[in-house]
Scaffold this motif. Structure first.
Motif, PDB file in Angstrom:
ATOM      1  N   PRO A 115       1.038  -1.364  -0.069  1.00 17.11           N
ATOM      2  CA  PRO A 115      -0.060   0.127  -0.015  1.00 17.11           C
ATOM      3  C   PRO A 115       0.912   1.048  -0.110  1.00 17.11           C
ATOM      4  N   ILE A 116       0.437   2.362  -0.748  1.00 21.33           N
ATOM      5  CA  ILE A 116       1.078   3.702  -0.668  1.00 21.33           C
ATOM      6  C   ILE A 116       0.402   4.473   0.136  1.00 21.33           C
ATOM      7  N   ILE A 117       1.259   5.164   1.118  1.00 22.51           N
ATOM      8  CA  ILE A 117       0.806   5.924   2.243  1.00 22.51           C
ATOM      9  C   ILE A 117       0.896   7.304   2.240  1.00 22.51           C
ATOM     10  N   HIS A 118       1.861   7.638   1.134  1.00 25.90           N
ATOM     11  CA  HIS A 118       2.074   9.264   0.942  1.00 25.90           C
ATOM     12  C   HIS A 118       2.704   9.546  -0.407  1.00 25.90           C
ATOM     13  N   ILE A 119       2.177  10.775  -0.844  1.00 25.97           N
ATOM     14  CA  ILE A 119       2.753  11.205  -2.211  1.00 25.97           C
ATOM     15  C   ILE A 119       3.558  12.697  -2.108  1.00 25.97           C
ATOM     16  N   LEU A 140       5.544   6.908  -0.786  1.00 26.97           N
ATOM     17  CA  LEU A 140       6.047   6.332   0.039  1.00 26.97           C
ATOM     18  C   LEU A 140       5.133   4.904   0.260  1.00 26.97           C
ATOM     19  N   THR A 141       5.690   3.824   0.320  1.00 24.92           N
ATOM     20  CA  THR A 141       4.985   2.452   0.855  1.00 24.92           C
ATOM     21  C   THR A 141       4.860   2.862   2.235  1.00 24.92           C
ATOM     22  N   ALA A 142       4.154   1.685   2.603  1.00 24.54           N
ATOM     23  CA  ALA A 142       3.954   1.266   4.394  1.00 24.54           C
ATOM     24  C   ALA A 142       5.070   0.852   4.795  1.00 24.54           C
ATOM     25  N   SER A 143       5.962   0.227   4.115  1.00 23.90           N
ATOM     26  CA  SER A 143       7.202  -0.269   4.492  1.00 23.90           C
ATOM     27  C   SER A 143       8.546   0.813   4.381  1.00 23.90           C
ATOM     28  N   ALA A 144       8.053   1.999   4.226  1.00 23.66           N
ATOM     29  CA  ALA A 144       8.951   3.124   4.383  1.00 23.66           C
ATOM     30  C   ALA A 144       9.868   3.260   2.946  1.00 23.66           C
ATOM     31  N   GLU A 145       9.418   2.512   2.003  1.00 24.99           N
ATOM     32  CA  GLU A 145      10.356   2.491   0.652  1.00 24.99           C
ATOM     33  C   GLU A 145       9.723   3.753  -0.398  1.00 24.99           C
ATOM     34  N   GLU A 146      10.717   4.223  -0.769  1.00 24.95           N
ATOM     35  CA  GLU A 146      10.353   5.251  -1.967  1.00 24.95           C
ATOM     36  C   GLU A 146      10.413   5.007  -3.258  1.00 24.95           C
ATOM     37  N   ILE A 147       9.455   5.230  -4.039  1.00 21.97           N
ATOM     38  CA  ILE A 147       9.304   4.834  -5.374  1.00 21.97           C
ATOM     39  C   ILE A 147       9.328   6.129  -6.179  1.00 21.97           C
ATOM     40  N   ASP A 169     -10.291   8.460  -1.917  1.00 25.14           N
ATOM     41  CA  ASP A 169      -9.487   9.633  -2.127  1.00 25.14           C
ATOM     42  C   ASP A 169      -8.588  10.032  -1.167  1.00 25.14           C
ATOM     43  N   GLN A 170      -8.616   9.581  -0.020  1.00 22.49           N
ATOM     44  CA  GLN A 170      -7.809   9.951   1.022  1.00 22.49           C
ATOM     45  C   GLN A 170      -6.135  10.155   0.634  1.00 22.49           C
ATOM     46  N   LEU A 171      -5.446   9.568  -0.137  1.00 21.21           N
ATOM     47  CA  LEU A 171      -4.156   9.551  -0.403  1.00 21.21           C
ATOM     48  C   LEU A 171      -4.230  10.923  -1.401  1.00 21.21           C
ATOM     49  N   ALA A 172      -5.093  11.293  -2.143  1.00 26.40           N
ATOM     50  CA  ALA A 172      -5.233  12.425  -2.917  1.00 26.40           C
ATOM     51  C   ALA A 172      -5.262  13.614  -2.230  1.00 26.40           C
ATOM     52  N   LYS A 173      -5.994  13.540  -1.423  1.00 26.82           N
ATOM     53  CA  LYS A 173      -6.559  14.702  -0.375  1.00 26.82           C
ATOM     54  C   LYS A 173      -5.539  15.065   0.362  1.00 26.82           C
ATOM     55  N   GLU A 174      -4.523  14.112   0.854  1.00 19.98           N
ATOM     56  CA  GLU A 174      -3.411  14.574   1.683  1.00 19.98           C
ATOM     57  C   GLU A 174      -2.548  15.096   0.964  1.00 19.98           C
ATOM     58  N   ALA A 175      -2.415  14.730  -0.350  1.00 22.63           N
ATOM     59  CA  ALA A 175      -1.445  15.289  -1.358  1.00 22.63           C
ATOM     60  C   ALA A 175      -1.631  16.581  -1.800  1.00 22.63           C
ATOM     61  N   GLY A 176      -2.872  17.114  -1.578  1.00 26.55           N
ATOM     62  CA  GLY A 176      -3.355  18.318  -1.845  1.00 26.55           C
ATOM     63  C   GLY A 176      -4.131  18.477  -3.229  1.00 26.55           C
ATOM     64  N   LEU A 177      -4.345  17.371  -3.701  1.00 25.70           N
ATOM     65  CA  LEU A 177      -5.061  17.300  -5.053  1.00 25.70           C
ATOM     66  C   LEU A 177      -6.545  17.827  -4.900  1.00 25.70           C
ATOM     67  N   GLU A 178      -7.211  18.319  -5.972  1.00 25.41           N
ATOM     68  CA  GLU A 178      -8.362  18.800  -5.741  1.00 25.41           C
ATOM     69  C   GLU A 178      -9.244  17.638  -5.892  1.00 25.41           C
TER      70      GLU A 178
END
Length: 645
Positions: free
Chosen positions: A69-73, A81-88, A233-242
């Motif tokens: 799972p991706i937890i941050h953009i 950023l993945t749940a295991s703290a890997e950056e892609i 849409d939570q991931l997009a919302k946290e990334a500041g997308l409309e």
């Protein structure tokens, strides 16, 4: 599912090699068919529902990472950023995060024995609990809730459905259709409670107690929550997308978000004031997005735009056909409303300016697919069709033309080589034109009578195809029919009783042994030639003439053989083996004439008539062949008896 559909579109193009594609999925498995989740209750395995294997992704050079799972953009650094703290890192990011089950904010939704119905893991947990339960309650009378109820009932669990609205599937069905659906569901033994609100879920004597507002509480061993879904849409919302006003990642017609390097796809997007929760629109989005990203990779202009898609739904719910076509009924302005009802069936159509714009049905509806096409194309109807609908439940008179695209998948398109509509559709969906379809499947390469149908299916027009020998075949087939009917009506030639009778001279054909041998040999010779011509499509070395031409000649020789038979026998069929030989010969010609007529009419027949002809042609062909099989042996015995006895 949307992510897989996108990858499948990419995999069709050689330009995929320009991209390094990585797919990250939060679930610990490959993409699967969520629409058929309930099938796992009736013996299907999770593998049966997989849309593609891990090997498929590898074969197309797509890196698949399940359980990631991706937890941050980080839009500035262009990394996720993945749940295991890997950056892609990414150049272009596609969000196909789907939707989440909506859980009402009530007490007890987190208790043991309370489940949601959304993923394969959810279904496996529900099935495991259901096998040891006697009763269950499903919160939600929508599509997923009713599927969950049916699945639990199939496990032998007494099932209750609680729906807050005043009818089932309130967003899809009108009151009449919902009432019919309710009665059919109750016949299955499922208890439905409408207009009830759940206040809380509590434990009571090792069971779950569902407290209802203004109603008595219900007890059950387990509870399944299926009260709808919301865009993830939570991931997009946290990334500041409309985000859209009702949720969902806002995208334009290119499916691009407010960040030009991030794109949205599927149930998670908000497009033109609409959230799409159906498979069809999501697959169309996948086509558009794949085409545009591939164009970007080659430096060309964007070629596709998503301008919305049909929200028509046709499904079999608990074995009951349910259809919603066109725009939602509450959106329609409605110039006319027409209803047809009978036990177990309800059909309603809404019209505007003599066009059907919306339709809802419960129970079998033979015109459903045709009506869906009429709604999409804006077909104009006449008033008496609406009157006929109210009386018979049908807009079209029986036997009227049905486009070949609406034929069943198993319908035969090419009778010569046995190619079904399903195989043709597969080729067309892969982008094949008429010639490519013919080359790949063999359809249209023998007699060519199916080429107009192939042209219709490939979108290359329906006219302009002349089938060599078709008219000749039709004429000789009709003449053969006429001759056979005349033979039955007239009967055997009446033999003269005196040499003074004017018929006596002509009767030498049957009285003179030599002449009888000549006419008999002629009939056999014509039959052998006709047989040889019928094998033309098996002879690749014979290049002169087309199969259609030789088929017409085959029909001509069949007619000539029938005339020769009349001169040989005078329709006096004799006795014993001679009688059997004569009857089989006439039956062979009768079926041959019917086969020829059907083959000749195939290229110019459409709709139900065309479908029927293609269903009957192989049957008649094999019957024709079957009648021929005993003839050589019977003719041999007949010849021996004539020459030696």
């Amino acid at each position: 599912m949307a992510s897989y559909a996108f990858c499948a579109q990419l995999a069709k193009h050689p330009d995929l090699g320009r991209w390094q594609v990585t797919v990250c999925g939060g679930e610990p498995r490959v993409a699967y068919d969520r629409v058929r989740l309930s099938d796992t209750f009736t013996g299907k395995t999770p593998q049966d529902l997989e849309l593609a294997s891990e090997a498929w992704y590898a074969d197309h050079h797509i890196k698949l990472r399940t359980g990631t799972p991706i937890i941050h953009i980080d839009r500035e650094k262009q990394i996720v950023l993945t749940a295991s703290a890997e950056e892609i890192p990414y150049d272009q990011l596609i969000l196909a995060t789907g939707s989440n089950p909506w859980v009402p904010p009530i007490e007890g939704v987190d208790l043991p024995g309370v489940f949601v119905y959304r993923t394969m893991e959810d279904v496996e947990a529900i099935r495991a609990k259901g096998e040891s339960s006697q009763s269950a309650i499903v919160l939600g009378g929508g599509l997923l809730g009713l599927e969950a109820a049916r699945a639990l009932q199939g496990l032998g669990v007494e099932t209750h459905v609680l729906e807050r609205a005043s009818r089932l599937m309130a967003r899809q069905l009108d009151e009449l259709a919902a009432e019919v659906l309710l009665k059919e569901i109750e016949k299955l033994g499922i208890h439905v409670h409408l207009g009830v609100s759940t206040e809380a879920i509590r434990t009571c004597d090792q069971k779950l107690q569902i407290a209802l507002e203004g109603e008595e509480s219900l007890l059950a061993d387990m509870v399944v929550i299926s009260a709808g879904v919301r865009p993830n849409d939570q991931l997009a919302k946290e990334a500041g997308l409309e985000i859209g006003p009702r949720g969902g990642i806002a995208v334009d017609d290119l499916l691009r978000t407010s960040d030009p390097r991030i794109w949205g796809l599927g149930e998670c997007v908000w497009h033109r004031e609409t959230l799409y929760g159906l498979v069809g629109p999501c697959y169309r989005m996948a086509e558009v997005l794949a085409a545009n990203l591939l164009a970007m990779g080659t430096g060309t202009r964007f070629s596709e735009a998503f301008q919305g898609a049909s929200r028509a739904t046709t499904l079999k719910l608990m074995g009951i056909d349910v259809a919603t076509l066109g725009i939602p009924m509450e959106v329609s302005q409605g110039g006319g409303r027409y209803v047809y009802q009978e036990p177990g069936i309800c059909r309603t159509i809404i019209t505007e300016h003599d066009c059907v714009v919306s339709a809802v049905g419960v129970g079998p509806w033979p015109e459903r697919d045709r009506l869906s096409l009429a709604i999409e194309t804006g077909q104009v109807f006449v008033p008496n069709q609406f009157q006929h609908f109210e009386q018979e439940g049908l807009l079209w008179q029986p036997g009227t033309a049905v486009p070949v695209a609406e034929w069943p998948d198993e319908a035969t398109i090419c009778s010569c080589v046995g190619v079904s509509l399903c195989r043709i559709r597969e080729q067309v969906l892969n982008g094949a034109n008429l010639e490519k379809v013919s080359q790949t499947t063999g359809a249209g390469t023998v007699c060519g009578s199916c080429r107009p149908l192939l042209a219709e299916l490939t979108g290359e027009g329906t006219g302009g195809f002349k089938i060599p020998g078709r008219k000749t075949l039709l004429v000789v087939s009709v003449l053969s029919f006429a001759l056979l009917i005349a033979a039955v009506v007239v009967g055997p030639w009446p033999m003269s009783q005196s040499i003074l009778d004017h018929r006596f001279t002509f009767e030498a054909l049957w009285r003179d042994p030599l002449l009888r041998k000549i006419t008999g040999g002629t009939v056999v010779g014509l039959a052998v030639i006709g047989l040889a011509l019928s094998l033309r499509k098996r002879w690749g070395w014979l290049q002169f003439g087309t199969h259609g031409f030789w088929r017409g000649v085959h029909g001509f020789f069949g007619l000539a053989t029938l005339i020769g038979f009349y001169f040989h026998t005078g329709l006096s069929l004799g006795h014993n083996l001679t009688l059997i030989l004569g009857v089989i010969f006439l039956a062979l010609n009768l079926v041959g004439a019917a086969t020829g007529a059907v083959a000749a009419m195939e290229p110019v027949s459409t709709g139900r008539a065309g479908l029927t002809l293609r269903q009957w042609r192989p049957i008649l062909t094999w019957l024709h062949i079957g009648l021929f099989v005993p003839l050589p042996l019977l003719v041999l015995f007949h010849a021996i008896s004539v020459f030696y006895y």
